[in-house]
Design a protein around this motif. Structure first.
Motif, PDB file in Angstrom:
ATOM      1  N   ARG A 217      60.247 103.178 -57.106  1.00 55.87           N
ATOM      2  CA  ARG A 217      61.348 102.339 -56.224  1.00 55.87           C
ATOM      3  C   ARG A 217      61.213 101.747 -55.438  1.00 55.87           C
ATOM      4  NH1 ARG A 217      63.525 102.806 -60.937  1.00 55.87           N
ATOM      5  NH2 ARG A 217      65.380 103.714 -60.846  1.00 55.87           N
ATOM      6  N   THR A 218      61.567 100.355 -54.958  1.00 60.56           N
ATOM      7  CA  THR A 218      61.339 100.061 -53.763  1.00 60.56           C
ATOM      8  C   THR A 218      62.519  99.800 -52.599  1.00 60.56           C
ATOM      9  OG1 THR A 218      59.585  98.639 -55.257  1.00 60.56           O
ATOM     10  CG2 THR A 218      60.507  97.646 -53.259  1.00 60.56           C
ATOM     11  N   PHE A 219      62.303 100.416 -51.482  1.00 62.26           N
ATOM     12  CA  PHE A 219      63.525  99.932 -50.444  1.00 62.26           C
ATOM     13  C   PHE A 219      62.979  98.855 -49.842  1.00 62.26           C
ATOM     14  CE2 PHE A 219      62.591 104.514 -52.356  1.00 62.26           C
ATOM     15  CZ  PHE A 219      63.890 105.318 -52.286  1.00 62.26           C
ATOM     16  N   ALA A 220      64.094  98.727 -48.951  1.00 57.97           N
ATOM     17  CA  ALA A 220      63.926  97.865 -47.607  1.00 57.97           C
ATOM     18  C   ALA A 220      64.442  98.267 -46.693  1.00 57.97           C
ATOM     19  CB  ALA A 220      64.991  96.152 -48.397  1.00 57.97           C
ATOM     20  N   THR A 221      63.807  98.008 -45.567  1.00 57.51           N
ATOM     21  CA  THR A 221      64.024  98.274 -44.002  1.00 57.51           C
ATOM     22  C   THR A 221      64.481  97.332 -43.807  1.00 57.51           C
ATOM     23  OG1 THR A 221      62.115  97.677 -43.129  1.00 57.51           O
ATOM     24  CG2 THR A 221      62.482  99.873 -43.898  1.00 57.51           C
ATOM     25  N   GLY A 222      66.098  97.517 -43.656  1.00 58.31           N
ATOM     26  CA  GLY A 222      66.339  95.764 -42.900  1.00 58.31           C
ATOM     27  C   GLY A 222      66.522  94.403 -43.848  1.00 58.31           C
ATOM     28  N   ASP A 223      67.460  93.297 -43.868  1.00 57.80           N
ATOM     29  CA  ASP A 223      66.929  92.172 -43.999  1.00 57.80           C
ATOM     30  C   ASP A 223      65.327  91.695 -44.805  1.00 57.80           C
ATOM     31  OD1 ASP A 223      69.583  92.082 -44.138  1.00 57.80           O
ATOM     32  OD2 ASP A 223      69.415  90.190 -42.122  1.00 57.80           O
ATOM     33  N   LEU A 224      65.189  91.057 -45.672  1.00 51.15           N
ATOM     34  CA  LEU A 224      63.897  90.549 -45.898  1.00 51.15           C
ATOM     35  C   LEU A 224      63.414  89.267 -46.071  1.00 51.15           C
ATOM     36  CD1 LEU A 224      63.552  93.099 -49.472  1.00 51.15           C
ATOM     37  CD2 LEU A 224      62.653  93.693 -47.424  1.00 51.15           C
ATOM     38  N   PRO A 225      62.442  89.154 -46.323  1.00 51.63           N
ATOM     39  CA  PRO A 225      62.111  87.255 -46.168  1.00 51.63           C
ATOM     40  C   PRO A 225      62.448  87.208 -47.323  1.00 51.63           C
ATOM     41  CG  PRO A 225      60.142  88.777 -45.066  1.00 51.63           C
ATOM     42  CD  PRO A 225      61.057  89.906 -45.586  1.00 51.63           C
ATOM     43  N   GLU A 226      62.995  85.376 -47.163  1.00 54.74           N
ATOM     44  CA  GLU A 226      63.250  84.647 -48.413  1.00 54.74           C
ATOM     45  C   GLU A 226      62.670  85.510 -49.508  1.00 54.74           C
ATOM     46  OE1 GLU A 226      64.983  80.530 -50.274  1.00 54.74           O
ATOM     47  OE2 GLU A 226      64.617  81.238 -47.742  1.00 54.74           O
ATOM     48  N   SER A 336      67.691 107.465 -63.630  1.00 50.59           N
ATOM     49  CA  SER A 336      68.881 107.409 -63.305  1.00 50.59           C
ATOM     50  C   SER A 336      69.207 106.837 -61.380  1.00 50.59           C
ATOM     51  CB  SER A 336      69.533 108.729 -63.177  1.00 50.59           C
ATOM     52  OG  SER A 336      69.965 109.769 -62.443  1.00 50.59           O
ATOM     53  N   PHE A 337      68.144 107.118 -60.296  1.00 53.39           N
ATOM     54  CA  PHE A 337      68.556 106.787 -59.494  1.00 53.39           C
ATOM     55  C   PHE A 337      68.453 105.131 -59.230  1.00 53.39           C
ATOM     56  CE2 PHE A 337      67.071 105.606 -54.869  1.00 53.39           C
ATOM     57  CZ  PHE A 337      67.628 105.938 -54.449  1.00 53.39           C
ATOM     58  N   PRO A 338      69.723 104.592 -58.145  1.00 56.86           N
ATOM     59  CA  PRO A 338      70.132 103.079 -58.510  1.00 56.86           C
ATOM     60  C   PRO A 338      68.706 102.292 -58.491  1.00 56.86           C
ATOM     61  CG  PRO A 338      71.421 104.370 -57.115  1.00 56.86           C
ATOM     62  CD  PRO A 338      70.605 105.088 -57.675  1.00 56.86           C
ATOM     63  N   LYS A 339      68.831 100.974 -59.253  1.00 54.71           N
ATOM     64  CA  LYS A 339      67.268 100.104 -59.304  1.00 54.71           C
ATOM     65  C   LYS A 339      68.109  99.439 -58.340  1.00 54.71           C
ATOM     66  CE  LYS A 339      67.438 100.570 -63.561  1.00 54.71           C
ATOM     67  NZ  LYS A 339      67.264  99.891 -64.452  1.00 54.71           N
ATOM     68  N   GLU A 340      69.608  98.982 -58.247  1.00 54.26           N
ATOM     69  CA  GLU A 340      69.948  97.508 -57.094  1.00 54.26           C
ATOM     70  C   GLU A 340      69.361  98.247 -55.232  1.00 54.26           C
ATOM     71  OE1 GLU A 340      71.695  98.110 -60.942  1.00 54.26           O
ATOM     72  OE2 GLU A 340      71.568  99.373 -58.516  1.00 54.26           O
ATOM     73  N   LEU A 341      68.412  96.969 -54.667  1.00 52.15           N
ATOM     74  CA  LEU A 341      67.763  97.174 -53.819  1.00 52.15           C
ATOM     75  C   LEU A 341      68.312  98.065 -52.308  1.00 52.15           C
ATOM     76  CD1 LEU A 341      65.585  96.374 -52.138  1.00 52.15           C
ATOM     77  CD2 LEU A 341      66.984  94.549 -51.165  1.00 52.15           C
ATOM     78  N   THR A 342      67.837  99.047 -52.540  1.00 49.73           N
ATOM     79  CA  THR A 342      68.385 100.235 -51.477  1.00 49.73           C
ATOM     80  C   THR A 342      67.812 100.298 -50.292  1.00 49.73           C
ATOM     81  OG1 THR A 342      69.038 102.148 -53.613  1.00 49.73           O
ATOM     82  CG2 THR A 342      68.439 102.387 -50.681  1.00 49.73           C
ATOM     83  N   VAL A 343      68.878  99.640 -49.027  1.00 51.20           N
ATOM     84  CA  VAL A 343      68.488  99.749 -47.701  1.00 51.20           C
ATOM     85  C   VAL A 343      68.363 100.841 -46.503  1.00 51.20           C
ATOM     86  CG1 VAL A 343      68.875  98.582 -45.610  1.00 51.20           C
ATOM     87  CG2 VAL A 343      69.443  97.382 -47.725  1.00 51.20           C
ATOM     88  N   VAL A 344      67.206 100.926 -46.383  1.00 51.74           N
ATOM     89  CA  VAL A 344      67.199 102.066 -45.692  1.00 51.74           C
ATOM     90  C   VAL A 344      66.705 101.945 -44.114  1.00 51.74           C
ATOM     91  CG1 VAL A 344      66.241 104.072 -47.396  1.00 51.74           C
ATOM     92  CG2 VAL A 344      64.560 103.119 -46.189  1.00 51.74           C
ATOM     93  N   SER A 345      66.996 103.199 -43.369  1.00 48.25           N
ATOM     94  CA  SER A 345      66.652 102.813 -41.895  1.00 48.25           C
ATOM     95  C   SER A 345      65.655 102.996 -41.580  1.00 48.25           C
ATOM     96  CB  SER A 345      67.523 103.823 -41.295  1.00 48.25           C
ATOM     97  OG  SER A 345      68.017 104.495 -41.342  1.00 48.25           O
TER      98      SER A 345
END
Length: 345
Positions: A217-226, A336-345
């Motif tokens: 899985r690929t997570f994001a820490t806030g808004d990503l570059p376009e 089953s863990f979601p594939k939609e982008l999950t944003v973490v802190s």
């Protein structure tokens, strides 16, 4: 005699010497770093040294022969005649030892691996359990803080969670790749500190009762570059196409193409340089291969990964990987863990 051995016997043209530990385990259930099998029409002989002798004597439907620790050299003294051998596993040195002992050796490739590629219900259940542990570990990890921790620290935490949730061990070295390091598909977790506004690629799996799982899985820490956000959306679309194409009777390279075409059309073709997936079972990488050069055809009860990736040098990476069971209809999704982008802190 067990059904796996009987299926293998039907494929043999001569007695077979089996030296790959995973194949010995598959055929007999025996786990050892130093064991060999010899299968012929009438019997199965299991060879190992004193350290494993007590366990080996308890293996049903085999004749155990205790050897010196130098098992291959002892085999060269004990055996005679013509034998098939696993040419992708036997080293040149061991080949020479066996030949010097008078054995006539016939190279064989993939005889047992072809059987292992199609899982029975017991194997499927073990893989389902390993995948469930991996999903739970991702869910727990996603609730924790990412920013300010190092890749190495987060990888260690993932391994802790796998153990806490019942895994015997991680199925492979957990990958945590943050920021630009994520552009390396097999990055090693290091001291890089995770920052705001980037991606973190995490590739992990559990080993349980001798079988593996594999999930990325690929997570994001806030808004990503376009460009990175667009790459995620494209990769997810490709991954869904790949999952949908993974059906019995489909050429593995066609399943790969279904996902690759999406990435190519979006202009990221040069950023996806590996195959779409691989089989998973006793080993985390086994048959069939799901790649542009694969000659395999998918079959019911194959367990394969579907894992397209987009890797942007100097910026970051995206990989989304599910473990699926191939069927005649829709594949059974084990991740089953979601594939939609999950944003973490």
């Amino acid at each position: 005699m067990n059904a796996r051995v009987e299926k293998l016997r039907q494929k043999l043209e001569e007695p077979l010497l089996v030296t790959t530990p995973a194949n010995v385990r598959y055929l007999t259930g025996f786990v050892s770093s130093n064991a060999s099998l010899v299968l012929d029409e009438e019997r199965v002989r299991l060879f190992s040294d004193f350290r494993y002798a007590e366990a080996a004597r308890d293996v049903p439907d085999v004749e155990f022969v205790e050897t010196r620790r130098e098992t291959v050299e002892h085999l060269a003294e004990l055996l005679s005649g013509t034998f098939g051998f696993e040419s992708t596993h036997v080293t040149y040195r061991n080949y020479e030892i066996l030949r010097a002992g008078g054995l006539d050796l016939v190279p064989r490739v993939g005889l047992i691996e072809e059987l292992r590629a199609v899982k029975d219900e017991d194997e499927l259940e073990k893989i389902r359990r390993a995948a469930a542990v991996t999903d739970q570990a991702y869910a727990r990890l996603a609730e924790e803080r990412f920013v300010g921790r190092s890749e190495r620290e987060l990888a260690w935490r993932m391994n802790e969670l796998l153990h806490e949730l019942g895994a015997d061990e991680p199925a492979f070295e957990t990958i945590v790749a943050a920021g630009a390091n994520g552009a390396r598909p097999h990055a090693d977790p290091g001291d890089r500190v995770i920052e705001q506004g980037t991606t973190i690629v995490i590739d992990a799996g559990a080993a349980l009762d001798g079988y593996c799982s594999d999930c990325t899985r690929t997570f994001a820490t806030g808004d990503l570059p376009e460009e990175l956000r667009r790459a995620y959306d494209v990769c997810l679309e490709a991954q869904l196409k790949g999952v949908g194409a993974a059906r019995s009777g489909v050429d593995a390279k066609q399943a790969d193409a279904a996902a690759r075409e999406v990435i190519d059309a979006a202009g990221f073709g040069e950023n996806f340089g590996h195959g779409l997936g691989h089989g998973v079972g006793i080993d985390v990488h086994e048959a069939p291969r799901v790649a542009p050069t694969s000659a395999d055809t998918l079959a019911a009860n194959n367990v394969v990964t579907i894992e397209p990736g987009i890797y942007l040098e100097g910026i970051g990476g995206i990989r989304i990987e599910d473990l699926v069971v191939v069927t005649d209809r829709e594949p059974e999704l084990l991740s089953s863990f979601p594939k939609e982008l999950t944003v973490v802190s």
